[in-house]
Write a protein that holds these residues in place. Structure first.
Motif, PDB file in Angstrom:
ATOM      1  N   LYS A 226       0.960  -1.044   0.046  1.00  0.00           N
ATOM      2  CA  LYS A 226      -0.180   0.110  -0.044  1.00  0.00           C
ATOM      3  C   LYS A 226       1.011   1.264   0.144  1.00  0.00           C
ATOM      4  O   LYS A 226       0.682   2.101  -0.578  1.00  0.00           O
ATOM      5  CB  LYS A 226      -1.073   0.221   1.303  1.00  0.00           C
ATOM      6  N   ARG A 227       1.773   1.349   0.887  1.00  0.00           N
ATOM      7  CA  ARG A 227       2.669   2.530   0.970  1.00  0.00           C
ATOM      8  C   ARG A 227       3.746   2.653  -0.196  1.00  0.00           C
ATOM      9  O   ARG A 227       3.745   3.821  -0.520  1.00  0.00           O
ATOM     10  CB  ARG A 227       3.607   2.474   2.053  1.00  0.00           C
ATOM     11  N   ILE A 228       3.939   1.499  -0.660  1.00  0.00           N
ATOM     12  CA  ILE A 228       4.676   1.836  -1.976  1.00  0.00           C
ATOM     13  C   ILE A 228       4.001   2.336  -2.928  1.00  0.00           C
ATOM     14  O   ILE A 228       4.367   3.260  -3.914  1.00  0.00           O
ATOM     15  CB  ILE A 228       5.179   0.215  -2.350  1.00  0.00           C
ATOM     16  N   LEU A 229       2.821   1.559  -3.034  1.00  0.00           N
ATOM     17  CA  LEU A 229       1.774   2.185  -4.228  1.00  0.00           C
ATOM     18  C   LEU A 229       1.747   3.589  -4.023  1.00  0.00           C
ATOM     19  O   LEU A 229       1.624   4.289  -5.105  1.00  0.00           O
ATOM     20  CB  LEU A 229       0.507   1.605  -4.086  1.00  0.00           C
ATOM     21  N   ASP A 230       1.393   4.079  -2.890  1.00  0.00           N
ATOM     22  CA  ASP A 230       1.215   5.591  -2.705  1.00  0.00           C
ATOM     23  C   ASP A 230       2.449   6.550  -3.299  1.00  0.00           C
ATOM     24  O   ASP A 230       2.181   7.340  -3.843  1.00  0.00           O
ATOM     25  CB  ASP A 230       1.138   6.052  -1.055  1.00  0.00           C
ATOM     26  N   LEU A 231       3.685   5.926  -2.724  1.00  0.00           N
ATOM     27  CA  LEU A 231       4.700   6.761  -3.145  1.00  0.00           C
ATOM     28  C   LEU A 231       4.973   6.690  -4.493  1.00  0.00           C
ATOM     29  O   LEU A 231       5.527   7.711  -5.155  1.00  0.00           O
ATOM     30  CB  LEU A 231       5.863   6.040  -2.519  1.00  0.00           C
ATOM     31  N   MET A 232       4.852   5.755  -5.251  1.00  0.00           N
ATOM     32  CA  MET A 232       4.959   5.418  -6.474  1.00  0.00           C
ATOM     33  C   MET A 232       4.125   6.408  -7.325  1.00  0.00           C
ATOM     34  O   MET A 232       4.490   7.059  -8.265  1.00  0.00           O
ATOM     35  CB  MET A 232       4.773   4.017  -7.067  1.00  0.00           C
ATOM     36  N   ASN A 233       2.837   6.499  -6.672  1.00  0.00           N
ATOM     37  CA  ASN A 233       2.075   7.181  -7.584  1.00  0.00           C
ATOM     38  C   ASN A 233       1.799   7.274  -8.981  1.00  0.00           C
ATOM     39  O   ASN A 233       2.023   8.074  -9.742  1.00  0.00           O
ATOM     40  CB  ASN A 233       2.616   8.655  -7.467  1.00  0.00           C
ATOM     41  N   VAL A 234       1.681   5.971  -9.299  1.00  0.00           N
ATOM     42  CA  VAL A 234       1.452   5.803 -10.890  1.00  0.00           C
ATOM     43  C   VAL A 234      -0.009   5.355 -11.091  1.00  0.00           C
ATOM     44  O   VAL A 234      -0.321   4.505 -10.351  1.00  0.00           O
ATOM     45  CB  VAL A 234       2.389   4.416 -11.062  1.00  0.00           C
ATOM     46  N   ASP A 235      -0.690   6.017 -11.890  1.00  0.00           N
ATOM     47  CA  ASP A 235      -1.903   5.261 -11.890  1.00  0.00           C
ATOM     48  C   ASP A 235      -2.054   4.400 -12.948  1.00  0.00           C
ATOM     49  O   ASP A 235      -1.533   3.916 -13.404  1.00  0.00           O
ATOM     50  CB  ASP A 235      -2.711   6.604 -12.344  1.00  0.00           C
ATOM     51  N   GLY A 236      -3.102   3.747 -12.333  1.00  0.00           N
ATOM     52  CA  GLY A 236      -3.344   2.449 -13.155  1.00  0.00           C
ATOM     53  C   GLY A 236      -2.715   1.275 -12.455  1.00  0.00           C
ATOM     54  O   GLY A 236      -3.193   0.129 -12.541  1.00  0.00           O
ATOM     55  N   LEU A 237      -1.774   1.403 -11.456  1.00  0.00           N
ATOM     56  CA  LEU A 237      -1.292   0.583 -10.767  1.00  0.00           C
ATOM     57  C   LEU A 237      -1.968   0.021  -9.678  1.00  0.00           C
ATOM     58  O   LEU A 237      -2.497   1.091  -8.953  1.00  0.00           O
ATOM     59  CB  LEU A 237       0.210   1.002 -10.361  1.00  0.00           C
ATOM     60  N   THR A 238      -1.883  -1.207  -9.520  1.00  0.00           N
ATOM     61  CA  THR A 238      -2.738  -1.685  -8.471  1.00  0.00           C
ATOM     62  C   THR A 238      -1.962  -2.107  -7.073  1.00  0.00           C
ATOM     63  O   THR A 238      -0.701  -2.316  -7.316  1.00  0.00           O
ATOM     64  CB  THR A 238      -3.760  -2.721  -8.572  1.00  0.00           C
ATOM     65  N   ARG A 239      -2.664  -2.219  -6.010  1.00  0.00           N
ATOM     66  CA  ARG A 239      -1.690  -2.594  -4.885  1.00  0.00           C
ATOM     67  C   ARG A 239      -1.291  -4.079  -5.060  1.00  0.00           C
ATOM     68  O   ARG A 239      -0.354  -4.631  -4.475  1.00  0.00           O
ATOM     69  CB  ARG A 239      -2.661  -2.649  -3.441  1.00  0.00           C
ATOM     70  N   GLU A 240      -2.321  -4.936  -5.814  1.00  0.00           N
ATOM     71  CA  GLU A 240      -1.785  -6.166  -6.129  1.00  0.00           C
ATOM     72  C   GLU A 240      -0.707  -6.267  -6.910  1.00  0.00           C
ATOM     73  O   GLU A 240       0.092  -7.149  -6.882  1.00  0.00           O
ATOM     74  CB  GLU A 240      -2.980  -6.955  -6.857  1.00  0.00           C
ATOM     75  N   ASN A 241      -0.520  -5.283  -7.870  1.00  0.00           N
ATOM     76  CA  ASN A 241       0.713  -5.320  -8.684  1.00  0.00           C
ATOM     77  C   ASN A 241       1.697  -5.124  -7.915  1.00  0.00           C
ATOM     78  O   ASN A 241       2.949  -5.776  -8.155  1.00  0.00           O
ATOM     79  CB  ASN A 241       0.482  -4.221 -10.060  1.00  0.00           C
ATOM     80  N   VAL A 242       1.675  -4.132  -6.944  1.00  0.00           N
ATOM     81  CA  VAL A 242       2.861  -3.794  -6.287  1.00  0.00           C
ATOM     82  C   VAL A 242       3.249  -4.859  -5.471  1.00  0.00           C
ATOM     83  O   VAL A 242       4.568  -5.482  -5.313  1.00  0.00           O
ATOM     84  CB  VAL A 242       2.661  -2.646  -5.349  1.00  0.00           C
ATOM     85  N   ALA A 243       2.313  -5.606  -4.688  1.00  0.00           N
ATOM     86  CA  ALA A 243       2.403  -6.787  -3.840  1.00  0.00           C
ATOM     87  C   ALA A 243       3.252  -7.994  -4.505  1.00  0.00           C
ATOM     88  O   ALA A 243       4.281  -8.524  -4.103  1.00  0.00           O
ATOM     89  CB  ALA A 243       1.047  -7.337  -3.466  1.00  0.00           C
ATOM     90  N   SER A 244       2.682  -8.034  -5.901  1.00  0.00           N
ATOM     91  CA  SER A 244       3.468  -9.285  -6.544  1.00  0.00           C
ATOM     92  C   SER A 244       4.784  -8.739  -6.847  1.00  0.00           C
ATOM     93  O   SER A 244       5.951  -9.703  -6.907  1.00  0.00           O
ATOM     94  CB  SER A 244       2.411  -9.367  -7.931  1.00  0.00           C
TER      95      SER A 244
END
Length: 594
Positions: A226-244
């Motif tokens: 979740k946090r990574i996602l926030d920092l990345m700030n990339v749209d379209g990207l989901t938490r799941e993607n990041v988790a993976s």
DNA sequence: ACGTTAATAT
DNA sequence: CATATTAACG
């Protein structure tokens, strides 16, 4: 618009390269400026890191490359590096009087393209433009189309989306339904809901860089999807993607750490002081990033978090799974040395792991942004699609050095599935070897298309990339000068001692060069481990990354070589490793604070 | 909801 | 075969 483009590439490209030099020491700054000018670059200087950042933020297109001191009063050079990696995609070269491998590792893991030890020599500056070219190439390829979308936010602009450019996109329209018959309709439709199957996210280098940057900032421990996602700030990207991706990244770190420990062992055994391996890694660029860029290896990817990430991460990673406790035996040794470096490319790398490097713009692409769905990236190929983290790293870093040539799989014992057993050992190696220079690097395997072309080329020198994984490969090539890695490496080795050199070579080649003469070790003994180790190289794509780890490794001391050898050999089975410990020291730098 | 991990798809 | 997605679990 950058200079180079303007002048068309060919030409005298490096001339006029816009370099921003940052160093709080006026003398050093002046010297650096002088040297850079001699290289015919357009130099801008500042003695304050904050000022540098301000200048960079004001006009992102004003510079092609940043060369900064590590130690500065107003802002830590690594921090500057990190900001640059996240906000603009410029190659950053770190400069420091302190050649401590730990620092080097840190620089690389955080996305530095290169790490130069102070008295800087003009020869080292003459080739820095390669980092610019490399990066550019990457992004260029994907032109991003700009269509309108808005993309992301602020600073960065990229969102996931853009795809590569390719053409694409529209292709689909046409199809419309020709007949309808089918009722099926299959679909296409789109709209909404449901169905649209989301395009697969391709972790381009850039994306990886961001990822790594985010991880670094958070610190591994706090780096959750979740946090990574926030920092990345990339749209379209989901938490799941990041988790993976995080899952993969963590595996990568593990690998690295184990490798590192092995190295450490080796180093310890030999008595090498700093590990030669580390010296300088290449670059990562971008930030680091886990970017994995690269799998291919560019070696250096490094994880930027390096310490942060790295150490912490490693620790974390290991511990849980492994029951192994790593403890350090040799306390005396204080700091451990990191050994490796990973990174390939740079940052974006932790990314930078992963050159991701090279660029292509296309790389980016990946994401699904909704928008475009892009056309699938498929075509674009650019992306790293397949490449592995290693490649990415390499790319990112550019040069990278991957440090770990070996994998230590055994190190962590059995506990961890990943490492345990032979798996690691066998990984494939791509190998590169045969070839000479560039090619080596590129082994096509991973990057085909765009990457390869892009990267490789640079000047011909890019070899760095060995995707192959291994450093070995690259080193062999010897010529690699381009990055300097090799050369540097050589230098460093030289300093240490002859022995080291030989040893290194041995490692490098994977085999023995040692034979030539060295005496120290018996080759056999050495070789075994080496070979085993080398195998895995491929792997780590992340390396790049950026994130690399720096784990330290340590030193442990085996009483005798035999012991060491034995340990290495057996490690597979048991626990063996007791000695290593990682240190978490550095973390602070990047810490969360940002 | 979230983070992990393992399984499954591509 | 490696990477990404999806399912499942705590």
């Amino acid at each position: 618009m950058t200079v180079e483009e303007i002048r068309g590439d060919g030409d005298n490209f490096p001339v006029g390269l816009r370099v921003l030099a940052v160093d709080d020491d006026p003398i050093c700054l002046k010297l650096l400026e002088t040297l850079l000018r001699k290289c015919q670059y357009h130099v801008t200087t500042t003695s304050q890191a904050r000022m540098a950042l301000k200048m960079l933020r004001e006009n992102k297109d004003r510079f092609d490359l940043v060369i900064s001191d590590v130690h500065m009063p107003d802002m830590d050079g690594f921090k500057l590096l990190e900001y640059v990696g996240l906000e603009m995609d410029l190659p950053v070269i770190m400069l420091s009087a302190n050649g401590d491998p730990k620092l080097v590792m840190k620089g690389v893991t955080h996305g530095a393209c290169d790490y130069l030890v102070k008295p800087v020599r003009i020869e080292e500056l003459r080739n820095i433009w390669q980092h610019v070219l490399r990066r550019k190439k990457c992004d260029n390829k994907n032109p991003k189309k700009s269509s309108g979308q808005v993309k992301s936010h602020q600073a960065n602009g990229e969102g996931l989306g853009s795809p590569t450019g390719n053409a694409d996109q529209n292709g689909k329209f046409n199809r419309k339904r020709k007949e309808d018959e089918d009722e099926s309709e299959d679909n296409e439709n789109d709209e909404d809901p449901s169905t649209q199957k989301k395009p697969r996210v391709v972790w381009s280098i850039e994306l990886h860089r961001k990822f790594v940057g985010a991880v670094n900032q958070l610190g591994i421990e706090k780096a959750v999807p979740k946090r990574i996602l926030d920092l990345m700030n990339v749209d379209g990207l989901t938490r799941e993607n990041v988790a993976s991706h995080l899952q993969k990244y963590r595996l990568y770190l593990k690998r690295i750490s184990s490798a590192a420990s092995q190295q450490a062992h080796m180093a310890a055994a030999f008595g090498v002081k700093d590990s030669p391996f580390m010296h300088h890694m290449g670059s990562l660029d971008g930030l680091g990033d886990f970017r994995t860029l690269s799998s291919a290896r560019l070696p250096n990817v490094v994880l930027s978090p390096y310490t942060t990430t790295t150490n912490a991460m490693l620790g974390r990673l290991n511990s849980p799974s492994a029951n192994v406790s790593l403890r350090n035996l040799s306390p005396s040794v204080g700091p451990l040395q990191p050994s490796q470096a990973q990174n390939l490319s740079s940052s974006i790398a932790s990314l930078n792991k992963m050159n991701f490097g090279t660029q292509n713009t296309s790389l980016f692409q990946g994401i699904p942004s909704h928008l475009e769905q892009n056309a699938t990236n498929n075509n674009s190929k650019g992306i790293l699609g397949t490449s592995n983290f290693n490649a990415i790293d390499e790319l990112l870093n550019g040069a990278s050095f991957n440090p770990e040539p070996f994998d230590a799989s055994g190190a962590f014992g059995s506990s961890n599935p990943l490492l345990s057993s032979t798996e690691s050992f066998h990984s494939q190696l791509p190998l590169v070897n045969g070839s000479r220079r560039n090619d080596a690097s590129l082994n096509g395997a991973y990057l085909n298309t765009d990457f390869s072309s892009g990267v490789g080329l640079v000047g011909g020198e890019v070899h760095n990339m060995n995707y192959g994984n291994n450093i070995f490969g690259s080193l062999n090539s010897s010529n690699i000068s381009g990055n300097g890695i090799v050369s540097r490496l050589g230098r460093s080795l030289g300093q240490n001692n002859a022995i080291s050199n030989q040893r290194m070579d041995g490692f490098v080649n994977g085999r023995s060069s040692v034979s030539g003469g060295s005496n120290l070790l018996q080759q056999n003994e050495i070789e075994k481990p080496v070979n085993e180790l080398r195998q895995r190289s491929n792997e780590d794509s992340f390396l790049l990354e950026e994130t690399r780890l720096n784990a330290g490794f340590v030193p442990q001391s085996y009483d005798s070589l035999d012991e060491l050898v034995n340990a290495m050999i057996k490690r597979e089975q048991d626990e063996t490793v007791s000695n290593c410990e990682f240190q978490f020291d550095d973390d602070y730098a990047f810490g969360n604070g940002i």
